[in-house]
Scaffold this active site. Structure first.
Site, short mmCIF file in Angstrom:
data_model
loop_
_atom_site.label_atom_id
_atom_site.label_comp_id
_atom_site.label_asym_id
_atom_site.label_seq_id
_atom_site.Cartn_x
_atom_site.Cartn_y
_atom_site.Cartn_z
N ARG A 1 -39.86 -16.35 38.92
CA ARG A 1 -38.39 -16.27 38.83
C ARG A 1 -37.79 -17.34 37.92
NH1 ARG A 1 -38.82 -15.60 44.29
NH2 ARG A 1 -38.77 -13.42 44.97
N LYS B 1 -30.12 -14.16 25.78
CA LYS B 1 -30.65 -12.80 25.97
C LYS B 1 -32.15 -12.84 25.70
CE LYS B 1 -26.94 -9.57 24.85
NZ LYS B 1 -26.62 -8.46 23.93
N GLU C 1 -27.00 -12.27 8.78
CA GLU C 1 -26.36 -12.70 10.03
C GLU C 1 -25.41 -13.87 9.77
OE1 GLU C 1 -26.75 -10.85 12.64
OE2 GLU C 1 -28.72 -9.88 12.43
N LYS D 1 -21.46 -18.71 18.23
CA LYS D 1 -22.12 -17.85 19.22
C LYS D 1 -22.05 -18.45 20.62
CE LYS D 1 -25.98 -14.93 20.39
NZ LYS D 1 -27.23 -14.27 20.00
N GLU E 1 -22.53 -10.41 29.38
CA GLU E 1 -22.03 -9.21 28.70
C GLU E 1 -21.29 -8.28 29.66
OE1 GLU E 1 -24.90 -6.66 26.45
OE2 GLU E 1 -23.89 -7.58 24.76
N ARG F 1 -18.31 -10.52 24.31
CA ARG F 1 -19.51 -10.66 23.50
C ARG F 1 -19.61 -9.59 22.41
NH1 ARG F 1 -24.62 -13.46 26.42
NH2 ARG F 1 -26.04 -13.39 24.70
N ASN G 1 -21.33 -7.97 17.54
CA ASN G 1 -21.88 -6.73 17.00
C ASN G 1 -21.28 -6.35 15.66
OD1 ASN G 1 -23.90 -5.80 18.51
ND2 ASN G 1 -22.76 -4.16 19.49
N HIS H 1 -23.07 -4.23 13.18
CA HIS H 1 -24.31 -3.78 13.83
C HIS H 1 -24.26 -2.33 14.31
CE1 HIS H 1 -25.56 -7.89 13.52
NE2 HIS H 1 -26.70 -7.64 14.12
N HIS I 1 -27.34 -0.60 13.08
CA HIS I 1 -28.38 -0.05 13.96
C HIS I 1 -28.63 1.43 13.64
CE1 HIS I 1 -27.58 -3.31 17.21
NE2 HIS I 1 -28.62 -3.64 16.47
N HIS J 1 -33.89 -5.38 9.57
CA HIS J 1 -32.68 -5.49 10.38
C HIS J 1 -31.55 -6.13 9.57
CE1 HIS J 1 -30.05 -6.11 13.79
NE2 HIS J 1 -29.97 -7.40 13.48
N1 LIG Z 1 -31.98 -12.55 21.87
C1 LIG Z 1 -31.04 -12.32 20.98
O1 LIG Z 1 -29.88 -12.59 21.19
C2 LIG Z 1 -31.46 -11.74 19.66
C3 LIG Z 1 -30.53 -11.66 18.61
C4 LIG Z 1 -30.95 -11.15 17.40
C5 LIG Z 1 -32.26 -10.71 17.24
N2 LIG Z 1 -33.13 -10.77 18.28
C6 LIG Z 1 -34.53 -10.34 18.14
O2 LIG Z 1 -35.15 -11.16 17.17
C7 LIG Z 1 -36.25 -10.45 16.60
C8 LIG Z 1 -36.27 -10.69 15.11
O3 LIG Z 1 -36.42 -12.07 14.89
P1 LIG Z 1 -36.94 -12.67 13.52
O4 LIG Z 1 -36.22 -12.02 12.41
O5 LIG Z 1 -36.90 -14.14 13.63
O6 LIG Z 1 -38.42 -12.08 13.42
P2 LIG Z 1 -39.88 -12.67 13.75
O7 LIG Z 1 -39.88 -13.47 14.98
O8 LIG Z 1 -40.81 -11.52 13.69
O9 LIG Z 1 -40.15 -13.63 12.50
C9 LIG Z 1 -40.24 -13.08 11.21
C10 LIG Z 1 -41.55 -13.44 10.52
O10 LIG Z 1 -41.49 -14.78 10.08
C11 LIG Z 1 -42.62 -15.51 10.53
N3 LIG Z 1 -42.16 -16.89 10.68
C12 LIG Z 1 -41.34 -17.37 11.63
N4 LIG Z 1 -40.99 -18.62 11.35
C13 LIG Z 1 -41.63 -18.97 10.22
C14 LIG Z 1 -41.64 -20.15 9.41
N5 LIG Z 1 -40.89 -21.20 9.70
N6 LIG Z 1 -42.42 -20.14 8.30
C15 LIG Z 1 -43.14 -19.05 7.98
N7 LIG Z 1 -43.13 -17.91 8.67
C16 LIG Z 1 -42.38 -17.87 9.78
C17 LIG Z 1 -43.06 -14.82 11.76
O11 LIG Z 1 -44.42 -15.03 12.03
C18 LIG Z 1 -42.77 -13.35 11.41
O12 LIG Z 1 -43.83 -12.82 10.66
C19 LIG Z 1 -36.08 -9.00 17.00
O13 LIG Z 1 -37.03 -8.65 17.97
C20 LIG Z 1 -34.68 -8.95 17.60
O14 LIG Z 1 -34.56 -7.99 18.62
C21 LIG Z 1 -32.74 -11.28 19.47
ZN LIG Z 2 -28.50 -8.75 14.09
#
Ligand SMILES: NC(=O)c1ccc[n+]([C@@H]2O[C@H](COP(=O)([O-])OP(=O)(O)OC[C@H]3O[C@@H](n4cnc5c(N)ncnc54)[C@H](O)[C@@H]3O)[C@@H](O)[C@H]2O)c1
Ligand SMILES: [Zn+2]
Length: 362
Positions: free
Chosen positions: A121, A143, A185, A226, A236, A241, A245, A248, A252, A265
């Protein structure tokens, strides 16, 4: 170094943004989170780059450090990967007072965050976002989720970390496409917040979008925006919140209509922001000059200008199926002005189609 403090959350925490801050992780975590053991979760790309430095910093602050390295990519956000991670924590005797350190992009942040939220938990969570997207967006706000069947982030919860520590120096190794995705973003936050943040976003673009050009003020500004939105709507429920979006809803739909293959994305969000700017002029009186400066910013960031490879009708059919849609259809977030978002705008279907069609002809 910029230090932000959330306020108004069930349990508030700090966001530290700086350069070279990875070396301070152990001391920062010790100060705010305590604990005995620290499990550092990262993917195979990040492990050879930053795992050692993070481990040393934590060990120097008297943590018993162990690692949990997973393959890279969105497919890792699964219940089966989470279950395997529960097994690792179980075998290591991890307790609720220990730390899960999510070192990586949004994938690791969401997955390790989900595991931290649910194991016993909730074990203490520290987010160390290493992509621009995660530093300005995914790492902030609590999130956490895994994907389930066709549903992205379908199984998850809200779980705030004890600390978010962003080291801008790690962006130097980020692939250019990932930096650009994060910049979409950043553009979103610039449009939402306006003022100084908008100027900082324009400065990042004008400098040719390099990792070195990402300023502490910019990342801290996005994170602060944020944090404030999240504090007004932690789970949410109030609708506050929704402004996050911006761009988005159509973004999306673009991702889904192109089978998550043609656009990343961030690229899809950029296209969604272009459409949002047009819709905002039509429906909310956004000034033409502001609309244009929005298009220009995205273009200077070398994000896609035009929607290709899909019929506008397909995109519009998908906006109507948005996760956030209700009986009257989708409420878009539009802009009265840069810095003045207006959530909950019903966009007539004919206008939405006209604007998405315009996007294919730009
Ligand atoms: N929780 C939230 O509020 C929220 C908001 C937006 C997106 N997301 C989620 O985030 C994810 C996308 O995140 P992302 O774009 O960071 O993708 P990711 O985590 O896949 O990272 C992108 C790539 O960069 C590489 N990488 C990361 N840091 C690095 C660094 N410093 N140097 C070299 N390579 C590096 C990773 O290995 C990966 O191949 C999605 O799953 C999305 O749903 C969540
Ligand atoms: Zn986004």
């Amino acid at each position: 170094v910029r230090r932000l403090a959330s306020s108004g959350l069930a349990r508030d925490y700090e966001v530290v943004v700086g350069r070279g801050t990875l070396a301070d992780l152990g001391a920062e975590a010790r100060r705010v989170a305590g604990g005995t053991a620290a499990v550092v979760c990262c993917d195979e790309n990040v492990a050879p780059l930053y795992l050692e430095a993070v481990g040393e910093s934590l060990a120097a602050a008297a943590y018993q450090v162990s690692h949990l390295v997973i393959p890279a990519g969105e497919r890792q956000k699964s219940l089966s990967r989470a279950e395997e991670m529960y097994g690792v924590l179980y075998d290591r005797g991890v307790r609720r007072t220990d730390l899960m350190v999510a070192l990586g992009g949004g994938v690791v942040g969401d997955l390790a965050g989900f595991v931290a939220a649910t194991y016993q938990r909730g074990v203490r969570l520290v987010q160390v976002p290493t992509t621009l997207l995660a530093q300005v967006d995914a790492g902030i706000g609590g999130k956490v989720a895994v994907d389930f069947r066709a549903g992205k982030n379908y199984v998850g919860t809200f779980y705030q970390p004890r600390l978010v520590l962003a080291d801008l120096d790690v962006l130097a190794t980020l692939p250019a496409a990932e930096l650009r995705g994060g910049a979409a973003e950043v553009a979103k936050y610039g449009l939402l917040a306006g003022g100084e943040l908008w100027e900082l976003a324009e400065r990042l673009a004008a400098g040719g979008l390099t990792a070195a050009g990402v300023s502490e003020d910019l990342v801290a500004g996005c994170a602060a925006y944020k944090l404030a939105v999240v504090a007004a709507d932690e789970r949410e429920e109030t609708g506050a919140r929704a402004v996050l979006n911006l761009g988005h809803t159509i973004g999306h739909a673009v991702e889904a209509a192109t089978a998550f293959a043609r656009y990343s994305h961030g690229e899809a969000v950029a296209l969604g922001l272009h459409a949002t700017l047009r819709l905002s002029r039509e429906l909310c009186g956004l000034e033409e000059a502001q609309e244009q400066s929005g298009h220009d910013l995205l273009d200077v960031l070398a994000l896609p200008r035009r929607l290709d490879g899909v019929r506008p009708e397909q995109v519009c059919a998908l906006t109507a199926r948005d996760k956030k849609a209700d009986a009257q259809g989708v409420a878009h977030v539009l802009l009265d002005a840069v810095g003045e978002p207006r959530p909950g705008v019903r966009v007539p279907a004919a206008l939405e189609l006209e604007v998405v069609t315009w996007l294919t002809e730009r």
